[in-house]
Write a protein that holds these residues in place. Structure first.
Motif, PDB file in Angstrom:
ATOM      1  N   HIS A   1       0.838  -1.208   0.000  1.00 14.58           N
ATOM      2  CA  HIS A   1       0.000   0.000   0.000  1.00 14.58           C
ATOM      3  C   HIS A   1       0.876   1.264   0.000  1.00 14.58           C
ATOM      4  O   HIS A   1       0.579   2.227  -0.709  1.00 14.58           O
ATOM      5  N   SER A   2       1.966   1.250   0.755  1.00 16.60           N
ATOM      6  CA  SER A   2       2.847   2.423   0.804  1.00 16.60           C
ATOM      7  C   SER A   2       3.461   2.691  -0.571  1.00 16.60           C
ATOM      8  O   SER A   2       3.509   3.833  -1.033  1.00 16.60           O
ATOM      9  N   VAL A   3       3.920   1.618  -1.229  1.00 11.17           N
ATOM     10  CA  VAL A   3       4.513   1.791  -2.563  1.00 11.17           C
ATOM     11  C   VAL A   3       3.429   2.231  -3.555  1.00 11.17           C
ATOM     12  O   VAL A   3       3.638   3.145  -4.362  1.00 11.17           O
TER      13      VAL A   3
ATOM     14  N   GLY B   1       3.539   9.876  -0.103  1.00 10.85           N
ATOM     15  CA  GLY B   1       2.830   8.612  -0.332  1.00 10.85           C
ATOM     16  C   GLY B   1       3.545   7.442   0.325  1.00 10.85           C
ATOM     17  O   GLY B   1       2.927   6.590   0.974  1.00 10.85           O
ATOM     18  N   LEU B   2       4.862   7.434   0.184  1.00  7.15           N
ATOM     19  CA  LEU B   2       5.642   6.320   0.736  1.00  7.15           C
ATOM     20  C   LEU B   2       5.597   6.313   2.264  1.00  7.15           C
ATOM     21  O   LEU B   2       5.593   5.265   2.892  1.00  7.15           O
ATOM     22  N   LEU B   3       5.550   7.509   2.862  1.00  4.05           N
ATOM     23  CA  LEU B   3       5.633   7.615   4.327  1.00  4.05           C
ATOM     24  C   LEU B   3       4.273   7.734   5.017  1.00  4.05           C
ATOM     25  O   LEU B   3       4.207   7.680   6.252  1.00  4.05           O
ATOM     26  N   HIS B   4       3.184   7.902   4.254  1.00  2.00           N
ATOM     27  CA  HIS B   4       1.946   8.373   4.885  1.00  2.00           C
ATOM     28  C   HIS B   4       1.455   7.484   6.032  1.00  2.00           C
ATOM     29  O   HIS B   4       0.937   7.958   7.017  1.00  2.00           O
TER      30      HIS B   4
ATOM     31  N   VAL C   1      -6.621  11.106  -1.735  1.00  2.00           N
ATOM     32  CA  VAL C   1      -7.268  10.506  -2.909  1.00  2.00           C
ATOM     33  C   VAL C   1      -6.586   9.184  -3.276  1.00  2.00           C
ATOM     34  O   VAL C   1      -7.249   8.157  -3.485  1.00  2.00           O
ATOM     35  N   ALA C   2      -5.263   9.194  -3.332  1.00  2.00           N
ATOM     36  CA  ALA C   2      -4.523   7.974  -3.697  1.00  2.00           C
ATOM     37  C   ALA C   2      -4.781   6.865  -2.669  1.00  2.00           C
ATOM     38  O   ALA C   2      -4.929   5.690  -3.020  1.00  2.00           O
ATOM     39  N   ASP C   3      -4.867   7.255  -1.408  1.00  5.72           N
ATOM     40  CA  ASP C   3      -5.069   6.309  -0.309  1.00  5.72           C
ATOM     41  C   ASP C   3      -6.432   5.615  -0.424  1.00  5.72           C
ATOM     42  O   ASP C   3      -6.534   4.390  -0.315  1.00  5.72           O
ATOM     43  N   VAL C   4      -7.470   6.403  -0.688  1.00  2.00           N
ATOM     44  CA  VAL C   4      -8.826   5.834  -0.835  1.00  2.00           C
ATOM     45  C   VAL C   4      -8.834   4.859  -2.016  1.00  2.00           C
ATOM     46  O   VAL C   4      -9.321   3.729  -1.905  1.00  2.00           O
ATOM     47  N   TYR C   5      -8.247   5.272  -3.128  1.00  2.00           N
ATOM     48  CA  TYR C   5      -8.265   4.424  -4.321  1.00  2.00           C
ATOM     49  C   TYR C   5      -7.543   3.093  -4.066  1.00  2.00           C
ATOM     50  O   TYR C   5      -8.078   2.019  -4.366  1.00  2.00           O
ATOM     51  N   ASP C   6      -6.351   3.175  -3.486  1.00  2.00           N
ATOM     52  CA  ASP C   6      -5.593   1.928  -3.292  1.00  2.00           C
ATOM     53  C   ASP C   6      -6.245   1.020  -2.257  1.00  2.00           C
ATOM     54  O   ASP C   6      -6.242  -0.197  -2.409  1.00  2.00           O
TER      55      ASP C   6
END
Ligand SMILES: [Fe+2]
Ligand SMILES: [Fe+2]
Length: 341
Positions: free
Chosen positions: A128-130, A157-160, A241-246
């Protein structure tokens, strides 16, 4: 056009911008195909980065996506485990990992397919981080951000979710519904991550804020602060946004993965008051259009092809099954379950 390190170039790529010497002489014009001699000339003149035409870089990218993905997973695991042991973050390594990821993300192309194939490679927290890093970089490219901004997005993104390394496994990987108390524990990953990342002077405030704020929502329904009209900042808004999608398109311990259209629909709904509408829109527009012509499995068990995206309801396209057209914007009971590769 991409800005790439000269050390990562292979002969055959095309220059995206003219290159001048330090005394303003044209060294090589835009469009020149890079040869070994050109690479030597760059080394002699200490030229470290050049602009490359995207399509040619894509064909000639030195490293394969799978290798970069696996290397990035290793880097994430290493810095997360070290963080758990109380060691400081190796920012240089994180930065290099994001450089590698940036060289794999192009404006168009099969990033989504490549990511799907890597989904179950490792524990969700690491993949998920990648993935979120890759998606943040992609959103940055779509929004025409400059390389510095895109790099920050990739790092954020990598650290969130780095704070999750401090959450007990039995809560993080619990297959059943979390109790209220357990959910309160999970929420702490934002603060714990911020405390770790914020201590590091080489990590920007923007990135640290993204770690803290990526679960905030504009209507105040998020956490850890939960204030209405949360000042999330650009980086945190992209990560959100990226987090919800992944999260929706990945298989997790407590839920199965869903299709990109299901994720796009959530982004669409949340773009009304929760997520930054401009960022969510670029994402669901691109993702829904990306699968035109693709075969999909519908919830009525039929296989069809996405043939038309309705601009007013992009997450509910028209799908052709044999000679029958299903308009999912009116056939509300039918959904796209899966993309068939
Ligand atoms: Fe998170
Ligand atoms: Fe996350």
């Amino acid at each position: 056009m991409l800005k790439l390190k000269v050390s990562s170039l292979k002969p055959g790529v095309k220059l995206g911008k003219d290159i001048y010497t330090s005394d303003s002489q044209l060294l090589l014009p835009k469009g020149t195909v890079i040869t070994d001699e050109a690479l030597n000339a760059f080394a002699r003149r200490n030229i470290k980065e050049v602009f490359i035409m995207e399509a040619s870089a894509r064909m000639k990218s030195q490293k394969k996506f799978d290798d970069v993905y696996v290397d990035s997973l290793d880097a994430v695991k290493a810095f997360m485990f070290e963080a758990r042991l109380g060691k400081p973050l190796e920012v240089e390594e994180i930065s290099e990992t994001v450089d590698m990821l940036m060289e794999q993300v192009f404006d168009e192309g099969d990033l989504f397919k490549q990511m799907r194939m890597m989904k179950d490679k490792d524990d969700y927290l690491f993949t998920h981080s990648v993935n979120v890093s890759l998606l943040c970089i992609l959103i940055g490219r779509w929004l025409k951000c400059d390389d510095k901004e895109i790099k920050s997005l990739g790092i954020a993104g990598l650290l969130h979710d780095i704070g999750k390394i401090f959450i007990p496994d039995k809560i993080l990987n619990k297959p059943d519904k979390l109790t209220e108390r357990e959910f309160e524990e999970i929420k702490k990953h934002t603060l714990m991550g911020y405390n770790l990342v914020g201590q590091n002077e080489t990590i920007s405030t923007e990135v640290a804020n993204a770690v803290l704020m990526h679960h905030e929502r504009l209507d105040g329904s998020g956490y850890p602060i939960g204030s209405k009209g949360a000042q999330m900042g650009f980086c945190a808004s992209v990560v959100a946004v990226a987090d919800v999608y992944d999260a929706i398109t990945s298989r997790r311990i407590y839920s199965s993965k869903q299709s990109p259209y299901a994720a796009a629909e959530v982004l669409w709904n949340e773009s009304f008051g929760k997520l930054d509408a401009r960022i969510a829109k670029v994402f669901y527009d691109k993702i829904t259009n990306f699968y035109i012509g693709n075969e999909v499995l519908l919830s009525n068990n039929q296989k069809g092809v996405v043939v038309y995206i309705n601009p007013t309801q992009p997450t509910r396209p028209i799908v052709m099954v044999d000679d029958v057209f299903y308009d999912l914007s009116t056939d509300r009971n039918i959904t796209i379950l899966e993309i068939i590769d």
